[in-house]
Write a protein that holds these residues in place. Structure first.
Motif, PDB file in Angstrom:
ATOM      1  N   LEU A  51      34.526 -57.736  37.358  1.00  0.00           N
ATOM      2  CA  LEU A  51      35.009 -57.908  36.690  1.00  0.00           C
ATOM      3  C   LEU A  51      36.192 -58.642  36.400  1.00  0.00           C
ATOM      4  N   VAL A  52      37.362 -58.002  36.622  1.00  0.00           N
ATOM      5  CA  VAL A  52      38.376 -59.130  37.196  1.00  0.00           C
ATOM      6  C   VAL A  52      38.246 -60.156  37.479  1.00  0.00           C
ATOM      7  N   ALA A  53      37.081 -59.914  39.093  1.00  0.00           N
ATOM      8  CA  ALA A  53      37.812 -61.245  40.208  1.00  0.00           C
ATOM      9  C   ALA A  53      37.038 -62.535  38.941  1.00  0.00           C
ATOM     10  N   THR A  54      35.757 -61.883  38.338  1.00  0.00           N
ATOM     11  CA  THR A  54      35.019 -63.182  37.669  1.00  0.00           C
ATOM     12  C   THR A  54      35.841 -64.190  36.768  1.00  0.00           C
ATOM     13  N   VAL A  55      36.787 -63.017  35.623  1.00  0.00           N
ATOM     14  CA  VAL A  55      37.521 -63.839  34.704  1.00  0.00           C
ATOM     15  C   VAL A  55      39.056 -64.510  35.543  1.00  0.00           C
ATOM     16  N   CYS A  56      39.245 -63.897  36.192  1.00  0.00           N
ATOM     17  CA  CYS A  56      39.701 -64.714  37.165  1.00  0.00           C
ATOM     18  C   CYS A  56      39.542 -66.252  38.026  1.00  0.00           C
ATOM     19  N   VAL A  57      38.528 -66.414  38.357  1.00  0.00           N
ATOM     20  CA  VAL A  57      37.580 -67.141  39.217  1.00  0.00           C
ATOM     21  C   VAL A  57      37.793 -68.471  38.195  1.00  0.00           C
ATOM     22  N   LEU A  58      37.299 -68.014  36.542  1.00  0.00           N
ATOM     23  CA  LEU A  58      37.229 -68.599  35.620  1.00  0.00           C
ATOM     24  C   LEU A  58      38.549 -68.755  35.202  1.00  0.00           C
ATOM     25  N   LEU A  59      39.637 -68.498  35.389  1.00  0.00           N
ATOM     26  CA  LEU A  59      41.205 -69.136  34.770  1.00  0.00           C
ATOM     27  C   LEU A  59      41.966 -69.564  35.919  1.00  0.00           C
TER      28      LEU A  59
END
Length: 408
Positions: free
Chosen positions: A228-236
């Protein structure tokens, strides 16, 4: 000003004085942090338990058939459309990718409701491994971001067709193996739409019940999971790289690098995502030490969602307004009737205001979400002190986002 990193079109930005943007953002974050610390001592959000159940008769199957036909129509443009004035790239990059943001914010997880992959039977051959989590979605979003921002010819039909073929094959294979549970975690666009949809007043509980609820309750319902953290970091990181990719220094570097445009662009995109992730991990690690708790990073990932949303709105608002018109004009053949994009529909001042407000509001919402989670997880005597690293994180993201916005 054309933004070369985008797959299609251009993004129109008019910087307002950077000092005032910095001052306003800093003041908003400081005031919200102090007010929350003084007035908000107990957790107030109820997550998946919140909201009032509503009865909504949504024709899911007809909507999914319509989405399938729309996807085939876009594929037809990519396969058979002309080299000039091809609507396919605009339909994918603008109406679909960017359009999912306002649609999900208003109506909840719309791609889950209309995804043509959910027409496949839900007959899993084996259960989805819990450790897989959101990692397939993170990888898929990174691949799409690379296609849009880094690929040598992002708007070329063969480039988009290749991505769409791999994406569709992965979703079909995953659904046939793991059932619809795969789409919940493995479809990058469903995960993207669902995360943003958590901020919609039209929510959906885990049992499928549709509810009316506050955006922060919906945000609180995001459950920690691997990736989940990786997914949001990809967006950011992706939107951060998008902002930086328009800076003259980076454009010159891309044109002169011995690695080539794609090589240096790939390195830059990965560095942006890694930088966002490392800063988040470092600040959450310090927060854990100060607050006397471990494993905080996955539990605070939901606070990054409004920040990512703010970046997406800031970077793509004008693109959707102007190039969205072009997508409709080309797709319906209105260009042959002399219909043109109306550049006066939104003024430069409005665009600049939306950009700054989106970034600041996203970070203030992130501060609120992080504070509520802090007073729930950390001991009362350490709750405020434990949030200081989180405040530093939000401040860094805010100032970095504004700098990149005005650098383009």
């Amino acid at each position: 000003m054309p933004v070369l990193a985008h797959g299609v079109g251009e993004r129109s930005d008019l910087p307002i004085p950077l000092f005032y943007a910095y001052a306003g953002a800093f003041a908003a974050l400081v005031v919200s942090f102090l007010a929350l610390g003084l007035l908000w001592a107990d957790s107030r959000f109820s997550g998946d338990r919140a909201g009032r159940a509503i009865r909504v008769r949504f024709p899911a199957r007809p909507a999914r058939v319509a989405a399938l036909l729309a996807a085939l129509y876009a594929a037809g443009w990519l396969l058979l459309g002309p080299a000039e004035g091809n609507a396919g790239p605009y339909l994918v990059y603008v109406l679909f990718w960017v359009g999912l943001v306002p649609a999900s914010l208003l109506f909840g997880p719309v791609w889950r409701s209309v995804s043509p992959f959910r027409l496949l039977p839900d007959r899993p051959r084996r259960p989805l491994p819990a450790r897989l989590g959101y990692w397939p979605a993170a990888a898929g979003l990174l691949a799409f971001t690379w296609t849009e921002l880094v690929a040598p010819e992002p708007a070329a039909p063969p480039t988009l067709l290749a991505f769409c073929a791999v994406y569709a094959a992965a979703q079909v294979a995953g659904t046939l193996t793991y059932g619809h549970a795969w789409l919940d975690r493995g479809d990058p666009f469903e995960v993207y739409s669902t995360l943003i949809g958590h901020l919609s007043p039209l929510g959906r509980r885990e049992d499928g019940t549709r509810v009316l609820r506050g955006p922060f309750d919906g945000l609180d319902a995001v459950r920690p999971a691997p990736g989940l953290v990786a997914t949001v970091c990809v967006l950011l990181g992706g939107t951060g790289y998008d902002g930086f990719s328009g800076a003259p220094v980076w454009v010159n570097a891309l044109q002169t690098s011995p690695l080539g445009r794609a090589g240096l662009g790939t390195a830059g995109l990965l560095a942006a995502v890694a930088g966002v992730a490392l800063l988040y991990a470092a600040c959450l690690g310090v927060a854990g030490l100060v607050g006397g708790a471990r494993g905080l990073a996955p539990r605070f990932a939901h606070s990054l969602v409004p920040i990512a949303l703010g970046y997406l709105v800031a970077h793509y608002f004008s693109l959707l307004v102007f190039e969205g018109q072009r997508a409709v004009i080309l797709a319906l053949g209105l260009d042959r009737l002399g219909v043109e994009v109306n550049r006066d529909v939104v003024g430069p001042g409005t665009i600049a205001t939306v950009q700054v407000v989106a970034i600041v509001a996203g970070h203030v919402a992130g501060v609120v979400a992080a504070h509520d989670r802090s007073v729930r997880l950390l001991p009362p005597e350490r709750a405020v002190a434990g949030q200081i690293p989180l405040f530093v994180l939000m401040l860094c993201y805010t100032l970095g986002g504004l700098t990149l916005l005005f650098a383009a």
